[in-house]
Design a protein around this motif. Structure first.
Motif, PDB file in Angstrom:
ATOM      1  N   SER A  41      -4.816 -16.419  20.150  1.00  0.00           N
ATOM      2  CA  SER A  41      -6.146 -15.799  20.232  1.00  0.00           C
ATOM      3  C   SER A  41      -7.120 -16.710  19.515  1.00  0.00           C
ATOM      4  CB  SER A  41      -6.141 -14.414  19.582  1.00  0.00           C
ATOM      5  OG  SER A  41      -5.830 -14.531  18.208  1.00  0.00           O
ATOM      6  N   GLU A  97     -10.995 -15.889  18.411  1.00  0.00           N
ATOM      7  CA  GLU A  97     -12.181 -15.029  18.455  1.00  0.00           C
ATOM      8  C   GLU A  97     -13.310 -15.659  17.662  1.00  0.00           C
ATOM      9  OE1 GLU A  97     -12.408 -12.053  20.150  1.00  0.00           O
ATOM     10  OE2 GLU A  97     -10.450 -12.595  20.973  1.00  0.00           O
ATOM     11  N   ARG A 125      -9.689  -8.266  15.847  1.00  0.00           N
ATOM     12  CA  ARG A 125      -9.751  -8.714  17.246  1.00  0.00           C
ATOM     13  C   ARG A 125      -8.751  -9.830  17.517  1.00  0.00           C
ATOM     14  NH1 ARG A 125     -15.933  -9.889  18.880  1.00  0.00           N
ATOM     15  NH2 ARG A 125     -16.759  -7.826  18.511  1.00  0.00           N
ATOM     16  N   ASP A 170      -5.208  -8.346  17.540  1.00  0.00           N
ATOM     17  CA  ASP A 170      -5.003  -7.526  18.745  1.00  0.00           C
ATOM     18  C   ASP A 170      -4.864  -8.408  19.986  1.00  0.00           C
ATOM     19  OD1 ASP A 170      -5.135  -5.327  17.172  1.00  0.00           O
ATOM     20  OD2 ASP A 170      -7.141  -4.680  17.809  1.00  0.00           O
TER      21      ASP A 170
END
Ligand code: KG4
Ligand code: ZN
Length: 337
Positions: free
Chosen positions: A30, A32, A65, A68
């Protein structure tokens, strides 16, 4: 092995989880990012107090975020890293404090990362087949350096700006032309419609060593526009950009020749520039060098590069003490402690 990286050195709050497989290849699970640019735009530059407060407002949300999106829980992490400098002190403290708090609560290794070193890792994360020695051109809003990277943590600065950073020159010229902030992406965009040979701006220090200088170029642009008020912004942007890119390419290739580099890597916000990417590839390849261009998202500030650098730091130095501070003036070869 999974590491959470947190980046809050300037005006972007970012969090990312990067996973390493057994052969050392990194995978971004991820990445972000939340830019504060809108909150600073009215002032024509980053306001440190606003930056720090904005990081406090969203740091926990960005971490959540990133976890997740990666499908990872805090308990599954093998390390928690934050950029510990250089940067704005109030901004840095937010990321460092958040990473330390999570590391303490979840009993995970904490790693304070040098943001400049992390920029070098953006290219390596994108292309793990790169071999040392490399010459890295690190060009951002605060820094312009030509670096020899002989191995992990083994750097020599071959050349640097003696005045303004390349990104700073873009931002100052854009401010003078009232194009907006940050100036780099705007000049990059409008330069595409201009003539890069319309004005022959000076290429300072072109034949002296590996240092560069952009302050005289900025002054030349201002003087030219004062004397020729009808000149189009697109031609000025394209001609200014041509001078910056010409110098950066020539010096980086010269450095790569001097140290016998196996490749040239770009890093930092200005390496998102289309003309720099195209010309460095063309001229570097013509000189016999492999040229690695990190994706644009990996050029500008991001947290995946923090997590990528943290993996190497953790491997070489082990976890850091929670007494590690935030260091606004950290140099490339400084390891935060
Ligand atoms: O690395 P970065 O995101 O932040 C630090 O300074 O650490 O770099 C930001 C700088 C700004 O000066 C911005 O104007 C410049 O990178 N920049 C660009 C481009 N995108 C960002 N400069 C030229 N062309 C671009 N496309
Ligand atoms: Zn940066």
């Amino acid at each position: 092995m999974r590491i959470l990286g947190i980046e809050t050195t300037c005006d972007e709050t970012a969090a990312s989880v990067v996973e390493r497989d057994h052969d050392g290849h990194g995978h971004i699970l991820s990445n972000e990012i939340l830019s504060q640019i809108a909150q600073h735009q009215a002032y024509g530059g980053v306001v440190p107090e606003i930056a720090a407060r904005a990081h406090v407002d969203v740091a926990d949300i960005l971490v959540k975020r990133a976890l997740d999106a990666a499908g990872v829980k805090l308990r599954d992490l093998d390390g928690i890293a934050a950029a510990a400098g250089p940067g704005l002190i109030g901004a840095l403290l937010v990321g460092v404090s958040a990473a330390k708090a999570l590391s303490l609560v979840w009993d995970k290794p904490f790693i304070g990362i040098n943001h400049l070193e992390a920029h070098l890792y953006a290219g390596l994360l994108d292309d793990p087949t790169l071999q040392f020695p490399l010459v890295v051109l690190l060009v951002s809003g605060g820094h312009t350096m030509i670096i020899e990277m002989r191995g992990h943590g083994d750097y020599t600065i071959l050349g640097r700006t003696i005045d303004d950073a390349a990104g700073e020159a873009y931002d100052k010229v854009a401010r003078y032309l009232t194009l907006g902030y940050p100036g780099g992406p705007i000049i990059d965009q409008i330069a595409a419609d201009g003539n890069p040979t319309a004005v022959d701006f000076p290429r300072a220090m072109m034949h002296d060593g590996l240092d560069v200088s952009f302050s005289g170029l900025k002054t030349s642009v201002i003087n030219y526009v004062r004397k020729n008020p009808t000149v189009s912004n697109t031609d000025i942007a394209a001609s200014f950009q041509a001078a910056v890119v010409d110098v950066l390419c020539a010096k980086t290739i010269k450095a790569a020749q001097q140290v016998g580099a196996k490749g040239i890597v770009l890093g930092g916000g200005v390496s998102a520039n289309s003309a720099l990417r195209a010309q460095m590839t063309e001229r570097g390849n013509a000189a016999g060098f492999r040229v690695a261009l990190p994706s644009r998202a990996m050029c500008t500030d991001n947290a995946a590069m923090i997590a990528a650098a943290a993996w190497h730091r953790l491997k070489s130095d082990g976890p850091m003490d929670l007494s590690c501070g935030a260091y606004p003036n950290l140099k490339l070869s400084d390891v935060p402690r």
